[in-house]
Design a protein around this motif. Structure first.
Motif, PDB file in Angstrom:
ATOM      1  N   SER A  90      48.977 -26.259 -17.896  1.00 52.31           N
ATOM      2  CA  SER A  90      48.265 -26.315 -16.620  1.00 52.31           C
ATOM      3  C   SER A  90      48.883 -25.307 -15.655  1.00 52.31           C
ATOM      4  N   ALA A  91      48.047 -24.711 -14.839  1.00 49.67           N
ATOM      5  CA  ALA A  91      48.506 -23.728 -13.853  1.00 49.67           C
ATOM      6  C   ALA A  91      47.866 -24.044 -12.509  1.00 49.67           C
ATOM      7  N   ALA A  92      48.630 -23.886 -11.448  1.00 51.55           N
ATOM      8  CA  ALA A  92      48.106 -24.142 -10.105  1.00 51.55           C
ATOM      9  C   ALA A  92      49.003 -23.470  -9.081  1.00 51.55           C
ATOM     10  N   VAL A  93      48.424 -23.134  -7.935  1.00 48.17           N
ATOM     11  CA  VAL A  93      49.220 -22.680  -6.795  1.00 48.17           C
ATOM     12  C   VAL A  93      49.502 -23.914  -5.959  1.00 48.17           C
ATOM     13  N   THR A  94      50.765 -24.227  -5.805  1.00 52.46           N
ATOM     14  CA  THR A  94      51.135 -25.459  -5.127  1.00 52.46           C
ATOM     15  C   THR A  94      52.436 -25.270  -4.363  1.00 52.46           C
ATOM     16  N   THR A  95      52.767 -26.236  -3.527  1.00 52.37           N
ATOM     17  CA  THR A  95      54.031 -26.189  -2.794  1.00 52.37           C
ATOM     18  C   THR A  95      55.119 -26.825  -3.642  1.00 52.37           C
ATOM     19  N   CYS A  96      56.196 -26.093  -3.875  1.00 54.35           N
ATOM     20  CA  CYS A  96      57.306 -26.571  -4.703  1.00 54.35           C
ATOM     21  C   CYS A  96      58.606 -26.486  -3.913  1.00 54.35           C
ATOM     22  N   TRP A  97      59.490 -27.436  -4.182  1.00 51.00           N
ATOM     23  CA  TRP A  97      60.821 -27.380  -3.564  1.00 51.00           C
ATOM     24  C   TRP A  97      61.749 -26.613  -4.482  1.00 51.00           C
ATOM     25  N   ARG A 106      52.657 -22.358 -10.288  1.00 52.33           N
ATOM     26  CA  ARG A 106      53.424 -23.285 -11.117  1.00 52.33           C
ATOM     27  C   ARG A 106      52.690 -23.500 -12.438  1.00 52.33           C
ATOM     28  N   ILE A 107      53.369 -23.212 -13.536  1.00 53.10           N
ATOM     29  CA  ILE A 107      52.801 -23.423 -14.869  1.00 53.10           C
ATOM     30  C   ILE A 107      53.610 -24.500 -15.575  1.00 53.10           C
ATOM     31  N   GLU A 108      52.939 -25.543 -16.000  1.00 49.63           N
ATOM     32  CA  GLU A 108      53.588 -26.644 -16.708  1.00 49.63           C
ATOM     33  C   GLU A 108      53.160 -26.623 -18.168  1.00 49.63           C
ATOM     34  N   ILE A 109      54.139 -26.660 -19.060  1.00 48.96           N
ATOM     35  CA  ILE A 109      53.881 -26.672 -20.495  1.00 48.96           C
ATOM     36  C   ILE A 109      54.214 -28.056 -21.035  1.00 48.96           C
ATOM     37  N   GLY A 110      53.231 -28.711 -21.639  1.00 53.37           N
ATOM     38  CA  GLY A 110      53.461 -30.036 -22.212  1.00 53.37           C
ATOM     39  C   GLY A 110      53.930 -31.033 -21.172  1.00 53.37           C
ATOM     40  N   ALA A 111      55.045 -31.728 -21.485  1.00 52.93           N
ATOM     41  CA  ALA A 111      55.580 -32.742 -20.575  1.00 52.93           C
ATOM     42  C   ALA A 111      56.280 -32.131 -19.370  1.00 52.93           C
ATOM     43  N   ALA A 112      56.557 -30.836 -19.413  1.00 54.26           N
ATOM     44  CA  ALA A 112      57.218 -30.119 -18.310  1.00 54.26           C
ATOM     45  C   ALA A 112      58.535 -30.782 -17.915  1.00 54.26           C
ATOM     46  N   GLU A 113      59.316 -31.177 -18.917  1.00 54.46           N
ATOM     47  CA  GLU A 113      60.581 -31.866 -18.659  1.00 54.46           C
ATOM     48  C   GLU A 113      61.799 -31.016 -19.017  1.00 54.46           C
ATOM     49  N   GLY A 114      61.567 -29.768 -19.413  1.00 46.92           N
ATOM     50  CA  GLY A 114      62.689 -28.910 -19.778  1.00 46.92           C
ATOM     51  C   GLY A 114      63.153 -28.042 -18.627  1.00 46.92           C
ATOM     52  N   HIS A 115      64.273 -27.359 -18.838  1.00 46.97           N
ATOM     53  CA  HIS A 115      64.759 -26.411 -17.831  1.00 46.97           C
ATOM     54  C   HIS A 115      63.687 -25.375 -17.549  1.00 46.97           C
ATOM     55  N   ASN A 116      63.646 -24.947 -16.295  1.00 46.46           N
ATOM     56  CA  ASN A 116      62.563 -24.064 -15.882  1.00 46.46           C
ATOM     57  C   ASN A 116      63.059 -22.673 -15.532  1.00 46.46           C
TER      58      ASN A 116
END
Length: 221
Positions: free
Chosen positions: A130-137, A157-167
């Motif tokens: 998933s990809a989106a333009v969003t506000t991130c801390w 922000r691009i999230e791959i799968g569970a998005a629980e790994g180091h970014n």
């Protein structure tokens, strides 16, 4: 005898009074130091907050979150990063502001998402992307000779799968998504664009060797 006793008592009182004056003086100095330090840190925190808010209006960051911390997922994260950056480098016109960059990214978010999905599928994985333009801390980070205060920033922000790994993250505007993590040199063009939108004092703060270390570009694996 009584006079001798009174004399000794008087000397003791004078010594006590003398020490009391010294103690009061030391306590007064400590209190003044604490007050001065508190005022300084409050002023520094306020200045840092104002700087972060201004920077947040002038930049667009890029954030890629891996499915997990496994070697395969971390490698896949970097492959998605490379493919998305290559797509934008080829298709996105040169922007004059973070607003322009954000507008183009929002208009092409489906294509960016599809680029990521193609990479994941090509690697034999079935993770959603998933990809989106969003506000991130983002936390305080430093890279090269540019610093960036912690705070909220707009980001692709691009999230791959569970998005629980180091970014992994960098800055899309000004263009600071370089791949040379060994030399850690911020491109002069990106610096100049940043300098054009900041005051002289703000620019000196983000390029100074200060206590808050903030990064234009951070790679965490």
């Amino acid at each position: 005898m009584e006079e001798l006793h009174m004399g000794i008592t008087e000397r003791i009182y004078k010594k006590i009074e003398k020490h009391a004056v010294k103690i009061c003086f030391v306590l007064a100095v400590l209190l003044a130091s604490l007050i001065t330090t508190g005022v300084y840190y409050r002023a520094e925190a306020a200045a840092r907050g104002e700087l972060q808010e201004h920077l947040a209006q002038e930049v667009l960051r890029f954030h890629v979150l891996a499915n997990s911390d496994s070697d395969a997922d971390q490698e896949l994260k970097l492959e998605v990063r490379d493919a998305v950056l290559a797509y934008m480098d080829e298709n996105m016109p040169e922007a004059e502001s973070a607003e322009d960059t954000e507008g183009w990214v929002r208009a092409h978010i489906d294509e960016i998402e599809e680029v990521g999905r193609a990479v994941v599928a090509g690697a034999g994985a079935d993770y959603p992307v998933s990809a989106a333009v969003t506000t991130c801390w983002f936390p305080d980070k430093s890279y090269g000779d540019i610093t960036f205060p912690a705070g909220n920033y707009e980001a692709l922000r691009i999230e791959i799968g569970a998005a629980e790994g180091h970014n992994w993250w960098c800055v899309l505007y000004p263009g600071l998504c370089f791949m040379d993590t060994v030399n850690a040199v911020v491109p002069d063009e990106g610096k100049q664009k940043l300098k054009n939108v900041l005051t002289e004092e703000e620019y000196s703060r983000v390029t100074a060797d200060s206590d808050f270390k903030i990064g234009w570009f951070f790679w965490q694996r």
